[in-house]
Structure formats: structure tokens, C-alpha cells
Design an enzyme around this catalytic site. Structure first.
Site, short mmCIF file in Angstrom:
data_model
loop_
_atom_site.label_atom_id
_atom_site.label_comp_id
_atom_site.label_asym_id
_atom_site.label_seq_id
_atom_site.Cartn_x
_atom_site.Cartn_y
_atom_site.Cartn_z
N GLY A 27 7.60 15.13 -6.99
CA GLY A 27 7.35 13.79 -5.89
C GLY A 27 8.57 12.71 -7.29
O GLY A 27 9.38 13.49 -7.79
N SER A 28 8.37 11.49 -6.64
CA SER A 28 9.50 11.42 -7.78
C SER A 28 9.23 10.66 -8.54
O SER A 28 10.86 10.03 -9.56
CB SER A 28 9.99 9.67 -6.13
OG SER A 28 8.53 8.69 -6.32
N THR A 29 7.71 10.18 -9.01
CA THR A 29 7.71 9.83 -9.98
C THR A 29 7.63 11.30 -11.24
O THR A 29 8.29 11.58 -12.35
CB THR A 29 5.98 9.85 -10.63
OG1 THR A 29 5.78 8.40 -9.20
CG2 THR A 29 5.65 9.16 -11.67
N GLY A 80 2.46 13.33 -10.66
CA GLY A 80 1.49 12.27 -9.88
C GLY A 80 0.64 12.45 -8.29
O GLY A 80 0.52 13.08 -8.35
N ASP A 82 -0.95 9.86 -5.08
CA ASP A 82 -0.66 8.78 -4.04
C ASP A 82 -2.14 7.67 -4.15
O ASP A 82 -1.98 6.44 -3.40
CB ASP A 82 -0.95 9.63 -2.56
CG ASP A 82 0.80 10.53 -2.38
OD1 ASP A 82 1.86 10.05 -2.17
OD2 ASP A 82 0.15 11.57 -1.68
N LYS A 92 -3.87 13.39 -2.83
CA LYS A 92 -2.21 13.58 -3.41
C LYS A 92 -1.90 14.72 -1.66
O LYS A 92 -2.23 15.11 -0.82
CB LYS A 92 -2.01 14.78 -4.48
CG LYS A 92 -2.31 14.10 -5.71
CD LYS A 92 -2.35 15.24 -7.18
CE LYS A 92 -1.40 15.81 -6.68
NZ LYS A 92 0.47 15.38 -7.24
N GLY A 94 1.51 13.59 -0.65
CA GLY A 94 2.44 12.93 0.60
C GLY A 94 3.74 13.45 0.57
O GLY A 94 4.41 13.43 1.68
N GLU A 101 -0.01 22.23 -5.56
CA GLU A 101 -0.33 21.39 -6.84
C GLU A 101 -1.70 21.80 -7.25
O GLU A 101 -1.87 21.75 -8.33
CB GLU A 101 0.00 20.01 -6.38
CG GLU A 101 1.29 19.74 -5.87
CD GLU A 101 1.57 18.53 -5.65
OE1 GLU A 101 2.67 17.65 -5.89
OE2 GLU A 101 0.64 17.81 -5.05
C1 5RP Z 1 3.65 15.44 -3.49
C2 5RP Z 1 1.96 14.37 -4.63
C3 5RP Z 1 2.91 13.82 -5.67
O1 5RP Z 1 2.66 13.55 -6.54
C4 5RP Z 1 2.94 12.62 -4.45
O2 5RP Z 1 2.78 11.76 -3.37
C5 5RP Z 1 3.32 11.03 -5.01
O3 5RP Z 1 4.75 11.08 -5.03
P1 5RP Z 1 5.47 10.61 -5.17
O4 5RP Z 1 5.68 10.36 -6.76
O5 5RP Z 1 7.06 10.45 -4.92
O6 5RP Z 1 4.89 8.53 -5.43
O7 5RP Z 1 1.62 15.24 -4.30
O8 5RP Z 1 2.37 16.49 -2.81
#
Ligand code: 5RP
Length: 215
Positions: A27-29, A80, A82, A92, A94, A101
């Protein structure tokens, strides 16, 4: 928001042991965490990755991607979320990487969750709950999920790294995440549910501040 994610991801470096193998989420984080690892060549031996997307980013930053079967159990998993509740239970998935994970989280001694503070909630469920399903079971699982009071919506066009599909369950108010996770896991055709409650995060870093758990 992006700065808050970056601050959390960079703070997670405090938990990394020199020469270790680190589990890396998606994810982006987490992208910021990978960037930070890339600026410290030699800090870690390598990473176990939760997605093809993160594997590509890790390799671009010169970090070796290793096999969980050979390297596990791991000392640290950084990922990360959601949504995160006060008990460190998470939604989680997203990014559709929930199954891998969950496997890495289960195989790690410490799970450090990095996020921006907007994802901290009193009760999980505002974010639609992702469920990875075997494709032929999609409609069966959706009918079963309706019994929990949510509205499952097929994430049309998305295929997970495992070749499966995602149902996002809208409209849930998850007051007992451990029980709901167990019940959804019982539905035939479910690969994994994006509730991380039986194995919650150990440490939560929001906007760069450790808000739950300790160093
Ligand atoms: C991916 C995940 C991510 O950790 C979650 O969606 C958060 O993503 P982001 O850091 O982009 O907000 O569970 O499957």
C-alpha cells in the site's frame, strides 16, 4: 495525509533490527517504509513481501525478496491498514493483498501497523470489509455474507496475486471482530477475510506517533 503516512512509515524503522529479515506489507503507506529501507543499504538482510507490487518496489530499491518458508518465523512485520480500532484490530485488504498479509502477520512475532490518524475508529466497519474468495464460490459466499447484515459487492475486474476475487462487504458495524472473523472464515470458498482480530497489530503508529503498543 501523505505526510502523515510517511511519518508513520519512517518511525517504524526504529523497530527494525540490523541484519534481520523484515516482513513488508502493501500500500501507499508501506511504500514510504520501503523508500526508507532503501536509503539504509545493508540495514536488513532482505524482506518477505506480501504482494507482487511490494516485491517490485523492494527490488527497485535493491532489497532482496526472500521466501517465508525459508526465513520464517519473522521478528517484525510492517504494514498499513484501512481501519484500526482501540484493541488494535484492523480492517485490511483495500489493496487486495489481505491473504499474503495475513500469512506474514501470523508468522511474525511483532506486527507494527503504520497509518494516518484518520483510520483510527471506535468500531470497525465504515470501510467495506474485503473478503478474498475462490472465483467459483463468489455468489455462494456473497449469499452467506448477506446473513451477517452487510451488503457484499464484487470488486469487479480485480484479481488477487493468488488468482482469486474480492467481495467488499458494506454496511457492517463490527462490535465483535474476533467472532466475525471466525464466522466468515467458516464459509466454504472464503480464502481470507480482511479482519485482523485474532491476530491484531502489536504496535500502532499514527501520524508518526506510537499510539498503541510500545517500542
Ligand atoms: C492492502 C492493505 C493496505 O495495508 C491498506 O489498504 C492500507 O493501504 P494504504 O497504506 O495505501 O492506505 O491492506 O491490502
Amino acid at each position: 495525509m501523505e505526510n502523515a503516512k510517511r511519518l508513520s512509515a519512517e518511525r517504524a524503522l526504529e523497530f527494525v533490527e540490523k541484519g534481520s529479515v523484515v516482513g513488508v506489507g502493501t500500500g501507499s503507506t508501506v511504500r514510504w517504509f520501503i523508500e526508507a529501507l532503501g536509503r539504509e543499504p545493508g540495514l536488513i538482510k532482505g524482506a518477505v513481501s506480501s504482494s507482487e507490487q511490494s516485491s517490485a518496489l523492494l527490488r527497485q530499491r535493491g532489497i532482496e525478496v526472500l521466501d517465508l518458508n525459508a526465513e520464517g518465523p519473522l521478528g517484525l512485520y510492517v504494514d498499513g491498514a484501512d481501519e484500526c480500532d482501540p484493541q488494535r484490530c484492523l480492517i485490511k485488504g483495500g489493496g487486495a493483498a489481505l491473504t499474503r498479509e495475513k500469512i506474514i502477520a501470523a508468522a511474525s512475532e511483532r506486527f507494527v501497523c503504520v497509518l494516518d490518524a484518520s483510520k483510527r475508529v471506535a468500531v470497525l466497519g465504515r470501510f467495506p470489509l474485503p473478503v478474498e474468495v475462490i472465483p467459483m464460490a463468489r455468489s455462494h459466499v456473497a449469499r452467506e455474507l448477506l446473513k451477517f447484515g452487510g451488503q457484499p459487492v464484487w470488486r469487479d475486474g480485480v484479481v488477487t496475486d493468488n488468482g482469486n476475487w474480492i467481495l467488499d462487504v458494506h454496511g457492517l458495524s463490527i462490535t465483535d471482530p474476533v467472532a466475525l472473523e471466525a464466522r466468515i472464515n467458516q464459509i466454504v470458498g472464503v480464502v481470507a477475510v480482511g479482519l485482523f482480530a485474532a491476530r491484531p497489530a502489536d504496535v500502532v503508529i499514527a501520524d508518526g506517533v506510537v499510539v498503541a503498543g510500545s517500542v
